[in-house]
Design a protein around this motif. Structure first.
Motif, PDB file in Angstrom:
ATOM      1  N   PHE A   1      45.927  49.892 -14.141  1.00 38.58           N
ATOM      2  CA  PHE A   1      45.970  51.251 -13.603  1.00 38.58           C
ATOM      3  C   PHE A   1      44.711  52.021 -13.972  1.00 38.58           C
ATOM      4  O   PHE A   1      44.036  52.583 -13.114  1.00 38.58           O
ATOM      5  N   THR A   2      44.363  52.054 -15.249  1.00 41.43           N
ATOM      6  CA  THR A   2      43.189  52.839 -15.650  1.00 41.43           C
ATOM      7  C   THR A   2      41.917  52.213 -15.089  1.00 41.43           C
ATOM      8  O   THR A   2      40.987  52.928 -14.728  1.00 41.43           O
ATOM      9  N   GLN A   3      41.884  50.892 -14.999  1.00 38.09           N
ATOM     10  CA  GLN A   3      40.697  50.244 -14.460  1.00 38.09           C
ATOM     11  C   GLN A   3      40.485  50.685 -13.016  1.00 38.09           C
ATOM     12  O   GLN A   3      39.394  51.028 -12.596  1.00 38.09           O
ATOM     13  N   HIS A   4      41.580  50.731 -12.275  1.00 35.37           N
ATOM     14  CA  HIS A   4      41.505  51.158 -10.878  1.00 35.37           C
ATOM     15  C   HIS A   4      41.117  52.623 -10.771  1.00 35.37           C
ATOM     16  O   HIS A   4      40.422  53.034  -9.854  1.00 35.37           O
ATOM     17  N   GLU A   5      41.558  53.417 -11.736  1.00 31.30           N
ATOM     18  CA  GLU A   5      41.302  54.852 -11.666  1.00 31.30           C
ATOM     19  C   GLU A   5      40.011  55.267 -12.364  1.00 31.30           C
ATOM     20  O   GLU A   5      39.636  56.427 -12.326  1.00 31.30           O
ATOM     21  N   SER A   6      39.354  54.345 -13.013  1.00 27.73           N
ATOM     22  CA  SER A   6      38.083  54.688 -13.654  1.00 27.73           C
ATOM     23  C   SER A   6      37.114  55.199 -12.586  1.00 27.73           C
ATOM     24  O   SER A   6      36.981  54.590 -11.529  1.00 27.73           O
TER      25      SER A   6
ATOM     26  N   LEU B   1      32.874  48.798 -16.661  1.00 28.40           N
ATOM     27  CA  LEU B   1      32.783  47.347 -16.827  1.00 28.40           C
ATOM     28  C   LEU B   1      33.668  46.832 -17.955  1.00 28.40           C
ATOM     29  O   LEU B   1      34.223  45.745 -17.870  1.00 28.40           O
ATOM     30  N   GLY B   2      33.768  47.638 -19.000  1.00 31.86           N
ATOM     31  CA  GLY B   2      34.564  47.202 -20.153  1.00 31.86           C
ATOM     32  C   GLY B   2      36.018  46.997 -19.789  1.00 31.86           C
ATOM     33  O   GLY B   2      36.624  45.980 -20.141  1.00 31.86           O
ATOM     34  N   THR B   3      36.586  47.954 -19.061  1.00 29.87           N
ATOM     35  CA  THR B   3      37.995  47.796 -18.707  1.00 29.87           C
ATOM     36  C   THR B   3      38.171  46.621 -17.761  1.00 29.87           C
ATOM     37  O   THR B   3      39.171  45.916 -17.814  1.00 29.87           O
TER      38      THR B   3
ATOM     39  N   ALA C   1      37.914  46.683 -26.560  1.00 26.28           N
ATOM     40  CA  ALA C   1      38.764  47.869 -26.528  1.00 26.28           C
ATOM     41  C   ALA C   1      38.157  48.974 -27.378  1.00 26.28           C
ATOM     42  O   ALA C   1      38.103  50.137 -26.973  1.00 26.28           O
ATOM     43  N   GLU C   2      37.647  48.592 -28.542  1.00 29.97           N
ATOM     44  CA  GLU C   2      37.065  49.616 -29.422  1.00 29.97           C
ATOM     45  C   GLU C   2      35.784  50.182 -28.830  1.00 29.97           C
ATOM     46  O   GLU C   2      35.503  51.368 -28.944  1.00 29.97           O
ATOM     47  N   ASP C   3      35.012  49.302 -28.173  1.00 32.42           N
ATOM     48  CA  ASP C   3      33.771  49.789 -27.565  1.00 32.42           C
ATOM     49  C   ASP C   3      34.051  50.747 -26.412  1.00 32.42           C
ATOM     50  O   ASP C   3      33.371  51.754 -26.255  1.00 32.42           O
ATOM     51  N   VAL C   4      35.040  50.404 -25.596  1.00 29.71           N
ATOM     52  CA  VAL C   4      35.377  51.287 -24.473  1.00 29.71           C
ATOM     53  C   VAL C   4      35.830  52.638 -25.016  1.00 29.71           C
ATOM     54  O   VAL C   4      35.443  53.690 -24.526  1.00 29.71           O
ATOM     55  N   ARG C   5      36.631  52.579 -26.076  1.00 27.18           N
ATOM     56  CA  ARG C   5      37.131  53.822 -26.669  1.00 27.18           C
ATOM     57  C   ARG C   5      35.977  54.681 -27.179  1.00 27.18           C
ATOM     58  O   ARG C   5      35.939  55.881 -26.954  1.00 27.18           O
TER      59      ARG C   5
ATOM     60  N   LEU D   1      32.860  58.749 -21.941  1.00 31.10           N
ATOM     61  CA  LEU D   1      32.637  60.187 -21.982  1.00 31.10           C
ATOM     62  C   LEU D   1      33.947  60.969 -22.025  1.00 31.10           C
ATOM     63  O   LEU D   1      34.128  61.851 -22.850  1.00 31.10           O
ATOM     64  N   CYS D   2      34.853  60.619 -21.115  1.00 37.80           N
ATOM     65  CA  CYS D   2      36.046  61.458 -21.001  1.00 37.80           C
ATOM     66  C   CYS D   2      37.249  60.742 -21.595  1.00 37.80           C
ATOM     67  O   CYS D   2      37.184  59.590 -21.992  1.00 37.80           O
ATOM     68  N   ASN D   3      38.371  61.454 -21.605  1.00 36.15           N
ATOM     69  CA  ASN D   3      39.561  60.917 -22.247  1.00 36.15           C
ATOM     70  C   ASN D   3      40.182  59.763 -21.495  1.00 36.15           C
ATOM     71  O   ASN D   3      40.949  59.005 -22.067  1.00 36.15           O
ATOM     72  N   LEU D   4      39.866  59.632 -20.207  1.00 37.83           N
ATOM     73  CA  LEU D   4      40.416  58.472 -19.490  1.00 37.83           C
ATOM     74  C   LEU D   4      39.891  57.203 -20.140  1.00 37.83           C
ATOM     75  O   LEU D   4      40.637  56.288 -20.471  1.00 37.83           O
ATOM     76  N   GLY D   5      38.576  57.152 -20.336  1.00 39.85           N
ATOM     77  CA  GLY D   5      37.976  55.976 -20.947  1.00 39.85           C
ATOM     78  C   GLY D   5      38.310  55.852 -22.418  1.00 39.85           C
ATOM     79  O   GLY D   5      38.616  54.777 -22.916  1.00 39.85           O
ATOM     80  N   LYS D   6      38.291  56.990 -23.101  1.00 39.02           N
ATOM     81  CA  LYS D   6      38.543  56.977 -24.548  1.00 39.02           C
ATOM     82  C   LYS D   6      39.939  56.472 -24.869  1.00 39.02           C
ATOM     83  O   LYS D   6      40.174  55.895 -25.926  1.00 39.02           O
ATOM     84  N   THR D   7      40.885  56.742 -23.983  1.00 39.04           N
ATOM     85  CA  THR D   7      42.266  56.385 -24.288  1.00 39.04           C
ATOM     86  C   THR D   7      42.749  55.160 -23.525  1.00 39.04           C
ATOM     87  O   THR D   7      43.815  54.641 -23.825  1.00 39.04           O
ATOM     88  N   ALA D   8      41.952  54.707 -22.553  1.00 42.24           N
ATOM     89  CA  ALA D   8      42.387  53.554 -21.748  1.00 42.24           C
ATOM     90  C   ALA D   8      42.753  52.334 -22.601  1.00 42.24           C
ATOM     91  O   ALA D   8      43.691  51.612 -22.273  1.00 42.24           O
TER      92      ALA D   8
END
Lengths: 191, 636
Positions: B471-476, B485-487, B514-518, B522-529
């Protein structure tokens, strides 16, 4: 997807009408796209070009918006629209299996429309009735607890509404009369 | 213009409304819950049934559409309020039950308590919702009116002290409103928990004249429907909250950013705005004061990332909804470059209560640092799904086992997924975590907007984290490399694991990514994905290992790792159900009359397993997908 006869004129007049009722500012771009889609059912390439022309925004930006947001669709809706919910609750109880069953029956992938424009298939999240999962919305009617057997039933019902049985699916009809699914049986017998 | 004008105007509005509502309450009323969830369950048909039956019997009864009553597990729902009886809520309605209720209760005088869920008010004859475990924990604040008032008539809201807070506030200086909200320590209910008062104050301090108030109703979290329910069931509460905010910060214009997928919410809010305007509660010179403020709806087009504040503003300006780096914060440079306050639906909904009853009252609910209540859409494998509101600090265990009444079919609890795609999965051992912004964050999950999905032994945690990541990958939105790319890479790894591919290094790589993506988004979508992946790696490592090392899915979910098998001793020769249920004709009758599955044709749709009558229960899922030895000889 190929435009049908008379569709081109319809698209142009629709876009013209929507544009004439808007400010043509960039801020109005998403509402314009929403209105055009509300009328045409989708955003044909031609409509996006005309909107870009009318609002003086590069076509690529209009296309960018249309593909960025999930609401916009680039394929025309089928006569019968099937939306399969894949929200969390539906996914947990096998919504993906239901979606796959539809794909197999319609012989298209999610997000597509059959070439005769009779059926279109979409995945959505979430319809908001998680207690009835897995949920399918068929032509705006919500159906809960849809199993693959019920998918066959739904397809048969839709074929019944078309007034004729679909060629690719007629072989399934006999198979389904054996199932416990009442609506399936009913339609099967009508045929 | 004297200061008490607004008070006098309010008194008049209230008297008018009260009169109208009292007149209605003097006769019997049927309130049908017709929020989207109810409608999906057939509430509109139930409403028609009531109307038809009532007409046939020529009864003087009003049938009213109300919002979400909150007990979704029993949809469709209706409340019958008849003078002389306590108002009673009925669930699981169908045409037969409607017929019976109209005949026995409305025409006759028997409330048919055997079909009732609960009464709404204390009485001597039937228990109320408060008498059930759920009622013990629930504390309805912003859901107080939901499901009990006719949303399409503003008088219902006014008669329940609606817009009283506004009339009170207009008598005072705008700073009084701000001080009250600050003193209440109202934390933003969008998920992050940033104090609303501080946000508002920053906006005032910007010193510019043109300011905006925006309500974030872009609830994109799959499986969450709190914001939708509130807008559908009590839109004026949110509108009043927004007007109060506008008064406090001195804004002239505001927007409600509502998902286009919520047509009913859009419709109800539009109607509410028109009615508020007609009553002089919105628009030019509100309640005859010098304060003017107007609201408009902006329909969001369905992008999860637009729940992020800067992305939302970008999307309102006609751009792709991509987040910006902050600062500048929206409070100093937001919509159209002007200072903007952006809060969640629920945050605004608390404001009228805080102004009416005071910050001290608000702080008595919940915990010290997290005052107030939390609203959850409780879904998944619990008995009582629905919309619930509990004080902050209630534990997850209470929420799942008392409010939700435990798991369905006595299955074993496995995890609770909280906070949607940005949240985490917490196991049994973390169930005593109190629900508040800080404690959940510590446990690795987030409060999020309040989606809560309960998982049982039949759910595969790898599959669950794969679902959320997909879901988050699609919504990134694609702006930051790590998220884009990370997700994608993480998803590829997870897809592999669900097919049994991978080794010990794979899991380490997954964790590292996962830690690198977090850290790199920039935004919370990526930080929390990565949260769903990180929490499942932490709490359910054994399941990952079972997939990789043994090629086995313990829950029997991952389709590449299971096969369906009919146990010959259990199969009845007399039954054909499974054959009929199979969509691919993979099940055939053997020469000895027993059924068998042709594994090459089987698409693992789970249909036969459901179809096989419980008295035989002959079909099993095997994982790892290895046929029993005696079967293997005959298998192709």
């Amino acid at each position: 997807m190929q435009l049908m006869e008379g569709e081109k004129e319809q698209i142009i007049s629709c876009v013209d009408e929507v544009l004439s009722n808007s400010t043509k500012e960039k801020e109005d771009l998403i509402p314009i796209l929403q209105k055009v889609q509300a009328r045409l059912g989708y955003l044909p390439a031609l409509a996006m070009e005309k909107i870009a022309e009318g609002t003086d925004v590069p076509t690529v930006d209009v296309y960018g918006l249309a593909t960025f947001y999930n609401q916009f669709r680039l394929n025309p809706p089928g006569d019968h629209e099937v939306k399969v919910c894949l929200g969390t609750a539906c996914y947990m109880v096998g919504g993906d299996i239901t979606l796959e069953s539809f794909e197999r029956r319609m012989e298209i992938n999610e997000g597509e429309t059959t070439s005769d424009r009779r059926y279109s298939l979409e995945r959505v999240a979430c319809v908001g009735c998680c207690t009835m999962a897995p949920v399918v919305v068929v032509d705006d009617e919500v159906e809960g607890k849809v199993t693959p057997t019920r998918v066959d039933g739904i397809m048969l019902e839709l074929e019944g509404k078309n007034g004729k049985s679909g060629d690719n699916n007629s072989s399934n009809a006999g198979q389904n009369t054996g199932s416990k699914d009442d609506p399936t049986k009913e339609v099967g017998e009508q045929k | 213009m004297s200061e008490s004008d607004s008070q006098a105007i309010y008194e008049k509005l209230y008297e008018e409304a009260k009169k109208k509502i009292d007149a209605k309450e003097n006769k019997a009323q049927v309130l049908v819950g017709t929020a989207t969830c109810g409608v999906s369950a057939g509430a509109l048909k139930i409403k028609e049934d009531f109307e038809r039956e009532i007409k046939e019997k020529d009864l003087d009864v009003d049938v009213v559409e109300v919002g979400c009553i909150g007990h979704c597990y029993a949809e469709p729902l209706a409340v019958i309020a008849k003078p002389g009886h306590p108002a009673v809520c009925y669930g699981y309605l169908d045409d037969g039950l409607v017929h019976r209720l109209v005949e026995d209760f409305l025409a006759g005088d028997d409330p048919s308590y055997e079909y009732a869920l609960a009464a709404l008010e204390r009485n001597d004859v039937f228990p109320t919702f408060e008498d059930f475990p759920r009622g013990q924990y629930e504390h309805k604040l912003i859901l107080e009116n939901c499901g009990f008032i006719d949303v399409r008539d503003i008088n219902n809201y006014i008669a329940r002290d609606g817009y009283k807070a506004l009339s009170k506030a207009l008598e005072k200086e705008p700073s009084a409103v701000l001080e009250e909200v600050k003193a209440a320590n109202l934390r933003g209910r969008g998920g992050a928990g940033f104090p609303a008062g501080i946000k508002w104050e920053a906006c005032i301090k910007s010193g510019q004249d043109e300011k905006y108030v925006i309500c974030n109703a872009d609830e994109g979290d799959p499986g969450a429907f709190m914001d939708r329910s509130i807008l559908e069931s009590d839109p004026h509460l949110v509108i009043e909250g927004m007007i109060l905010c506008a008064y406090a910060i001195g804004a002239q214009k505001g927007y409600l950013y509502i998902r286009a997928e919520y047509p009913r919410a859009v419709g109800h809010v539009q109607e509410a705005l028109d009615q508020a305007r007609a009553k002089g509660l919105l628009g030019e010179s509100i309640m005859d004061t010098e304060f003017s403020f107007d609201l408009e709806i902006f329909q969001g087009s369905g992008a999860f990332v637009c729940g992020e504040a800067t992305a939302l503003v970008n999307s309102m300006e006609g751009n792709m909804g991509m987040p910006e780096s902050r600062p500048p914060r929206l409070a100093s440079q937001g919509f159209r470059g002007k200072p903007t306050v952006l809060n969640n639906v629920k945050t605004f909904a608390y404001v009228p209560y805080i102004i009416n009853r005071g910050a001290d009252w608000f702080k008595e609910i919940g915990t010290k640092d997290n005052p107030g209540t939390a609203v959850f859409s409780l879904v998944g494998k619990v008995n009582n799904t629905g919309l619930v509101e509990v004080p902050m600090g209630t534990t997850l265990r209470e929420l799942v086992f008392d409010v939700g009444d435990g798991l369905r079919d006595n299955k074993e609890f496995k995890a609770v997924q909280i906070g949607g795609p940005s949240g985490g999965c917490l196991p049994e051992s973390a169930l005593d975590v109190p629900i508040d912004f800080d404690s959940l964050h510590e446990a690795g999950a987030i409060m999020g907007s309040g989606g809560l999905v309960v998982l049982d032994e039949n759910d595969c945690m790898v599959s669950v984290s794969r679902y959320f990541l997909e879901f988050t990958q699609h919504e990134s939105c694609g702006k930051c490399t790590f998220c884009r790319l990370g997700t994608k890479h993480m998803l590829d790894i997870l897809n592999g694991i669900t097919r049994g591919k991978g080794d010990a290094e794979t899991l380490e790589l997954l964790k590292e990514l996962a830690e690198d993506v977090r850290d790199g988004s920039l935004c919370n979508l990526g930080k929390t994905a990565p949260n769903p992946v990180l929490t499942t790696l932490e709490y359910f490592m054994d399941e990952y290992k079972a997939h990789i090392e043994e090629g086995r899915c313990p829950a029997g979910v991952c389709r590449e790792l299971i096969l369906y098998y009919i146990e010959p001793p259990k199969c009845s020769k007399l039954c054909n159900v499974c054959v009929g249920s199979c969509p691919t004709e993979a099940i055939f009758t053997r020469d000895d009359g027993l059924k068998e599955i042709d594994q090459e044709k089987c698409v693992k749709c789970d249909n036969c397993l459901k179809a096989c009558p419980p008295e035989y229960n002959a079909i099993v899922k095997l994982s790892p997908p290895v046929l029993p030895p005696e079967k293997e000889k005959t298998a192709k």
